[in-house]
Design a protein around this motif. Structure first.
Motif, PDB file in Angstrom:
ATOM      1  N   UNK A 200      31.415  16.039  31.544  1.00  0.00           N
ATOM      2  CA  UNK A 200      31.600  14.649  31.152  1.00  0.00           C
ATOM      3  C   UNK A 200      32.407  13.903  32.216  1.00  0.00           C
ATOM      4  N   UNK A 201      31.765  12.981  32.895  1.00  0.00           N
ATOM      5  CA  UNK A 201      32.397  12.208  33.965  1.00  0.00           C
ATOM      6  C   UNK A 201      32.676  10.789  33.487  1.00  0.00           C
ATOM      7  N   UNK A 202      33.358  10.035  34.329  1.00  0.00           N
ATOM      8  CA  UNK A 202      33.694   8.658  33.985  1.00  0.00           C
ATOM      9  C   UNK A 202      33.644   7.794  35.238  1.00  0.00           C
ATOM     10  N   UNK A 203      32.763   6.821  35.249  1.00  0.00           N
ATOM     11  CA  UNK A 203      32.694   5.876  36.368  1.00  0.00           C
ATOM     12  C   UNK A 203      33.088   4.464  35.931  1.00  0.00           C
ATOM     13  N   UNK A 204      33.703   4.333  34.756  1.00  0.00           N
ATOM     14  CA  UNK A 204      34.235   3.033  34.352  1.00  0.00           C
ATOM     15  C   UNK A 204      35.663   2.910  34.876  1.00  0.00           C
ATOM     16  N   UNK A 205      36.266   1.757  34.645  1.00  0.00           N
ATOM     17  CA  UNK A 205      37.652   1.548  35.057  1.00  0.00           C
ATOM     18  C   UNK A 205      38.630   1.805  33.911  1.00  0.00           C
ATOM     19  N   UNK A 206      38.107   2.293  32.808  1.00  0.00           N
ATOM     20  CA  UNK A 206      38.963   2.660  31.683  1.00  0.00           C
ATOM     21  C   UNK A 206      39.353   4.127  31.789  1.00  0.00           C
ATOM     22  N   UNK A 207      40.574   4.440  31.406  1.00  0.00           N
ATOM     23  CA  UNK A 207      41.014   5.837  31.393  1.00  0.00           C
ATOM     24  C   UNK A 207      40.462   6.482  30.129  1.00  0.00           C
ATOM     25  N   UNK A 208      39.626   7.500  30.301  1.00  0.00           N
ATOM     26  CA  UNK A 208      39.016   8.186  29.164  1.00  0.00           C
ATOM     27  C   UNK A 208      39.676   9.551  28.984  1.00  0.00           C
ATOM     28  N   UNK A 209      40.169   9.784  27.769  1.00  0.00           N
ATOM     29  CA  UNK A 209      40.927  10.999  27.506  1.00  0.00           C
ATOM     30  C   UNK A 209      40.080  12.252  27.638  1.00  0.00           C
ATOM     31  N   UNK A 210      38.824  12.188  27.217  1.00  0.00           N
ATOM     32  CA  UNK A 210      37.990  13.389  27.156  1.00  0.00           C
ATOM     33  C   UNK A 210      37.003  13.496  28.317  1.00  0.00           C
TER      34      UNK A 210
ATOM     35  N   UNK B 214      48.562   2.181  32.495  1.00  0.00           N
ATOM     36  CA  UNK B 214      47.961   2.182  33.828  1.00  0.00           C
ATOM     37  C   UNK B 214      48.238   3.537  34.471  1.00  0.00           C
ATOM     38  N   UNK B 215      47.171   4.204  34.935  1.00  0.00           N
ATOM     39  CA  UNK B 215      47.291   5.536  35.543  1.00  0.00           C
ATOM     40  C   UNK B 215      46.825   5.521  36.979  1.00  0.00           C
ATOM     41  N   UNK B 216      47.559   6.208  37.830  1.00  0.00           N
ATOM     42  CA  UNK B 216      47.130   6.495  39.193  1.00  0.00           C
ATOM     43  C   UNK B 216      46.644   7.937  39.207  1.00  0.00           C
ATOM     44  N   UNK B 217      45.365   8.131  39.555  1.00  0.00           N
ATOM     45  CA  UNK B 217      44.743   9.449  39.438  1.00  0.00           C
ATOM     46  C   UNK B 217      44.363   9.954  40.820  1.00  0.00           C
ATOM     47  N   UNK B 218      44.648  11.223  41.053  1.00  0.00           N
ATOM     48  CA  UNK B 218      44.298  11.877  42.319  1.00  0.00           C
ATOM     49  C   UNK B 218      43.322  13.002  42.054  1.00  0.00           C
ATOM     50  N   UNK B 219      42.203  12.944  42.738  1.00  0.00           N
ATOM     51  CA  UNK B 219      41.243  14.049  42.710  1.00  0.00           C
ATOM     52  C   UNK B 219      41.719  15.120  43.677  1.00  0.00           C
ATOM     53  N   UNK B 220      41.789  16.378  43.211  1.00  0.00           N
ATOM     54  CA  UNK B 220      42.417  17.447  43.987  1.00  0.00           C
ATOM     55  C   UNK B 220      41.425  18.364  44.687  1.00  0.00           C
ATOM     56  N   UNK B 221      40.207  18.458  44.202  1.00  0.00           N
ATOM     57  CA  UNK B 221      39.241  19.390  44.800  1.00  0.00           C
ATOM     58  C   UNK B 221      37.883  18.709  44.981  1.00  0.00           C
ATOM     59  N   UNK B 222      37.009  19.374  45.751  1.00  0.00           N
ATOM     60  CA  UNK B 222      35.663  18.880  46.045  1.00  0.00           C
ATOM     61  C   UNK B 222      35.719  17.462  46.632  1.00  0.00           C
ATOM     62  N   UNK B 223      36.625  17.278  47.594  1.00  0.00           N
ATOM     63  CA  UNK B 223      36.809  15.963  48.194  1.00  0.00           C
ATOM     64  C   UNK B 223      35.710  15.611  49.194  1.00  0.00           C
TER      65      UNK B 223
ATOM     66  N   UNK C 161      30.185  10.292  48.302  1.00  0.00           N
ATOM     67  CA  UNK C 161      30.485   9.100  47.491  1.00  0.00           C
ATOM     68  C   UNK C 161      31.461   9.385  46.353  1.00  0.00           C
ATOM     69  N   UNK C 162      32.426  10.256  46.593  1.00  0.00           N
ATOM     70  CA  UNK C 162      33.409  10.536  45.542  1.00  0.00           C
ATOM     71  C   UNK C 162      34.732   9.877  45.912  1.00  0.00           C
ATOM     72  N   UNK C 163      35.477   9.375  44.935  1.00  0.00           N
ATOM     73  CA  UNK C 163      36.778   8.762  45.217  1.00  0.00           C
ATOM     74  C   UNK C 163      37.870   9.823  45.261  1.00  0.00           C
ATOM     75  N   UNK C 164      38.855   9.628  46.134  1.00  0.00           N
ATOM     76  CA  UNK C 164      40.012  10.509  46.180  1.00  0.00           C
ATOM     77  C   UNK C 164      41.122  10.023  45.264  1.00  0.00           C
ATOM     78  N   UNK C 165      41.243   8.706  45.161  1.00  0.00           N
ATOM     79  CA  UNK C 165      42.267   8.083  44.328  1.00  0.00           C
ATOM     80  C   UNK C 165      41.607   7.049  43.423  1.00  0.00           C
ATOM     81  N   UNK C 166      42.283   6.707  42.356  1.00  0.00           N
ATOM     82  CA  UNK C 166      41.766   5.668  41.491  1.00  0.00           C
ATOM     83  C   UNK C 166      42.830   5.166  40.533  1.00  0.00           C
ATOM     84  N   UNK C 167      42.697   3.935  40.113  1.00  0.00           N
ATOM     85  CA  UNK C 167      43.586   3.345  39.102  1.00  0.00           C
ATOM     86  C   UNK C 167      42.746   3.059  37.865  1.00  0.00           C
TER      87      UNK C 167
END
Length: 849
Positions: A710-720, A822-831, A835-841
């Motif tokens: 389950x992925x998320x490409x919206x700008x909302x923080x999704x818990x699941x 508001x969350x600052x999220x860092x992707x840690x693997x498979x960088x 077309x994948x983001x490393x950081x996101x708000x």
């Protein structure tokens, strides 16, 4: 001689009367109540005196009365440990009323000759020594220390509108409901009128056995206000139960307002609280000492108040009064009062006889109007250490003895521990009249439309409105219109439908469903017991299973990156759902699903001359699911249940079997999935929500039938969802995942100058999934299965998790404007994936206390 005697007596009597008259003329009498200036809770045992003279102490309810004939007594003083001394100039020779409001004293330091301030210390502090003795005897004084306990419990929960009396009477919103606002109670909160709108009463007999541990409740009667069809009345009960959890003051942590608060009687209490000794008094031959407490940090979510502790060797609590600290980091709560009284039983122990929790909610601290919630519980007829027959404890933990008694006024009059006030009595009839008023029903109908997105139209509801318009790369501009039937149409049959049209693909989509309720209750209300069949012809993003929101919600139309992986679906389902009283449910299902790739997805197989395109695949599945949610609480919305989380876990086990050849099914496979949710409370350190999940697919299947994470490409923080993962980026036929969201409740920010005034709170998260694809399902090894999708550059965009897990971590700030996170999220693997983001708000809106 006789006449002389009479003359002397007459003179003496005359002199006595004259002196009495003079004294009476010069007597000064002051009476009233002493209360805490912030919580307005009555203060008992306050010293009230004229300076240099003897005085009195206030009673249990804070009342006092003092008199003097000395004309020099012009200043009345109120003294109470932990509070500032209050001085009041009085008028000599008259009777007067004065209600004293005492402010908590500054406890941070005391003044010494060196003019330096001495910090508060636990060392050599007799108050701290005393609270530690109370803690040491905590288990000895708890009710559960006994082998057997029986008692009767009466419980009353109330919700009331509150405002200044004149504002309530002239409120335009209530102009059509004058009979409601005329039914006011002005005694509970000084300067305000309360209009009860909800009352619930329960009388029960309680049984407790220590070994083997067992509790049993026999509900003798239950009575409550019905607010009508637009409100989940049972959900209100569950919500109030979660907000005002019964208080056991000896518990190290107390659940209140959906938070866990550190009790002043806990091992950690001396670390987070300050304690001060007060006066010693005597009651029924037992000496009691007053112990005042307050948070070391005024912004921490802690209590302040006082308790009386026995000095008979038991170190038991005889009375406790407390409220939230003035600057506590909590939302919407203007005031909170907790009071518990204990009485000494025949066994020499102190048993709770009354517990009261009252809180006032408002949009801001300065708002004059709001909502008051109150839970009052009284206990009587204690029977200690007398075994009850084993048959008493058999069966469910709670049973109703005589449901018919609930409606009998004579029963309630005879068995209530305390009679209702006239205001409370009238609330039952007032609210019964209100729910039948056309104006009220019309107002609630529009409120439901604005909040839940459904508008009533007789036996039908139109909605949800937030899905009427959306857009996406495949359909372009999309319009949708639909609705469903309500119990007014039928208590057994329920229908739902919608139609949608995409202006870019020029295609109609639609949905039809019919359900039969076996228990003649709504198919959305507890306990579920229905059979439902449906057919859907619509689009879908692969791997998306959203909670509490429609997939074509307008707000979810805004997405980051490439959002071009879609499916056209034709799905027929039939499912039977059954819930039981112990919050166990099971679901049996049948699903026939034809899926056609859309957007950038192409189903391809390698062949000798290149690749072969597969236009569609069909699967036929039989499924079974069991879900266990012990002590689950929720509020039933129009479509979704809004969970009221507690400390208990939720388990879900699902089995799916795909059958080749059944209704054109193309594949044989089996899938097993286990999901566990648990909230962990850490008292002053906040709480964490943890979700673990694992799954395994048996059989050879192409990637569209694997687990699409389950992925998320919206700008909302999704818990699941994985918020930095692209749609359909990872697939697995076996996997294990963990997701953690940690809420610090301001533990750090509360201690930072300036920032602490903003009442912000810290959050952190970590999500990980580890799995893989077996060779039989991996197109790199099996040339008979579908190739993973690629982008326009020919780069693969779907991967397996072989070798390392996918991980992301986040830090954030919540409670911004009491609503926004508001969350600052860092992707840690498979960088290195394309077309994948490393950081996101990411953003999330949530009402929280």
């Amino acid at each position: 001689m006789i006449s002389l005697i009479f003359s002397k007596k007459s003179f003496t009597l005359l002199l006595f009367i004259t002196c009495f008259a003079v004294c009476a003329q010069a007597q000064t009498v002051i009476k009233g109540f002493v209360r805490d200036a912030q919580t307005h809770a009555p203060l008992a045992f306050v010293s009230v005196y004229f300076k240099g003279s003897k005085g009195v102490v206030s009673g249990e309810d804070g009342s006092y009365s003092i008199s003097t004939t000395n004309p020099k007594n012009t200043t009345l003083e109120f003294s109470f440990n932990g509070y500032r001394v209050l001085r009041k100039k009085i008028e000599v020779g008259v009777t007067q009323d004065f209600d004293a409001s005492m402010e908590v004293a500054e406890m941070a330091s005391v003044t010494v000759n060196s003019r330096k301030r001495t910090k508060y210390s636990n060392r050599d502090n007799p108050a701290v020594d005393l609270i530690r003795k109370v803690v040491d005897n905590r288990e000895h004084n708890r009710m559960k220390a006994f082998d057997y306990v029986q008692y009767q419990q009466y419980e009353k929960m109330e919700l009331s509108l509150t405002n200044k009396p004149e504002k309530l009477m002239h409120n335009r919103l209530l102009k059509n409901y004058r009979f409601l606002v005329e039914n006011q109670d002005t005694s509970k909160i000084e300067g305000k009128a309360l209009v009860p709108v909800y009352i619930e009463e329960t009388i029960s007999n309680k049984f407790f056995r220590k070994s083997p541990s067992k509790e049993k409740t026999y509900v003798l009667a239950k009575k409550k206000v019905n607010l009508g069809e637009f409100v989940d009345n049972d959900g209100i009960t569950r919500y109030l139960n979660s907000m005002y959890t019964p208080i056991d003051i000896y518990e190290p942590n107390l659940m209140l307002l959906s938070n866990q608060l550190l009790s002043p009687i806990s091992d950690l209490a001396p670390t987070f609280y300050r304690f001060y000794l007060g006066d010693t008094v005597e009651l029924d031959g037992i000496k009691l000492v007053k112990l005042t407490f307050a948070p070391r940090n005024v912004n921490d979510l802690l209590f302040r108040g006082s308790m009386y502790v026995t000095l008979d060797g038991n170190y038991a609590v005889q009375k406790i009064q407390m409220g939230l600290a003035k600057h506590a980091n909590i939302n919407w709560t203007k005031e909170l009062r907790i009071k518990q009284d204990f009485e000494r039983g025949a066994d020499g122990r102190y048993h709770v006889v009354m517990s009261n929790i009252l809180s006032e909610f408002a949009l801001s601290k300065k708002a004059s109007g709001g909502l008051v919630g109150e839970r009052t519980v009284s206990y009587k007829n204690y029977v200690i250490n007398q075994p009850a027959p084993d048959s008493v404890y058999e069966g469910r933990p709670e049973v109703y003895v005589d449901a018919a008694a609930s409606g009998a006024d004579s029963f309630w009059t005879a068995n209530r521990h305390t009679a209702l006030s006239a205001t409370e009595e009238k609330a039952y009839t007032n609210m019964d009249s209100l729910k039948n008023m056309k104006s009220y029903r019309r107002m609630m109908d529009w409120a439901t439309f604005l909040l839940a997105g459904y508008k009533s139209a007789g036996p039908f509801e139109i909605g949800p409105v937030n899905a009427f318009y959306s857009f996406n790369p495949v359909e372009g501009f999309r319009l949708r219109f639909g609705g469903r039937t309500t119990p007014k149409f039928s208590k057994r049959l329920y229908f739902e439908t919608y139609a949608a049209y995409g202006f870019k693909d020029d295609r109609w989509k639609y949905f039809l469903s019919a359900a039969y309720s076996f228990n003649a209750k709504s198919i959305y209300s507890f306990p579920l017991n229905y059979l439902k069949v449906s057919y859907q012809h619509d689009t879908k993003i692969p791997g998306q299973e959203l909670q509490f929101v429609q997939e074509d919600n307008f707000l979810l139309s805004f997405k980051r990156g490439n959002n071009n992986k879609w499916l056209y679906n034709d799905i027929f389902t039939a499912e039977y759902v059954r819930e039981f009283g112990k919050n166990i449910s099971y679901t049996f299902g049948f699903k026939n699903w034809k899926q056609q790739p859309a957007g950038s997805i192409i189903y391809e197989k390698p062949i000798a001359t290149g690749t072969s395109t597969i236009p569609e695949i069909t699967t036929t599945e039989l499924s079974a699911e069991i879900r266990w949610a012990p002590h689950e609480q929720f509020y039933q919305g129009k479509v979704y249940r809004i969970p009221i989380n507690n400390k208990y876990p939720i388990f879900r086990l699902r089995y799916i079997a795909g059958i080749k050849g059944l209704v054109n099914g193309d594949y044989n496979y089996q899938q097993l999935t286990m999901n566990i949710f648990k909230r962990f409370y850490f008292s002053q350190f906040g709480y964490a929500d943890v979700v673990t999940e694992g799954g395994y697919i048996f059989g050879q299947v192409p990637y569209p039938l694997l687990t699409i994470h389950r992925a998320n490409q919206t700008y909302a923080y999704q818990l699941n969802s994985f918020n930095m993962m692209n749609f359909m980026e990872f697939v697995s036929d076996h996997y294990a995942s963990v997701s953690t969201d940690y809420y610090f409740n301001g533990f750090i920010f509360n201690k930072l100058p300036l920032i602490k005034k903003l009442k912000l709170r810290e959050v952190a998260g970590f999500k990980m999934v580890y799995g893989g694809v077996r060779r039989e399902n991996d197109p790199a090894y099996n040339k008979e299965t579908f190739l993973f999708p690629t982008d326009e550059k020919g780069q693969t965009t779907t991967f397996s998790l072989a070798g390392k897990p996918y991980m992301e971590a986040s830090v954030g700030i919540s409670n911004i404007f009491k609503l926004l996170r508001v969350d600052l999220i860092k992707r840690l693997t498979y960088l290195d994936n394309p077309d994948v983001p490393n950081w996101g708000i990411r953003f999330r809106a949530r009402f929280e206390f």
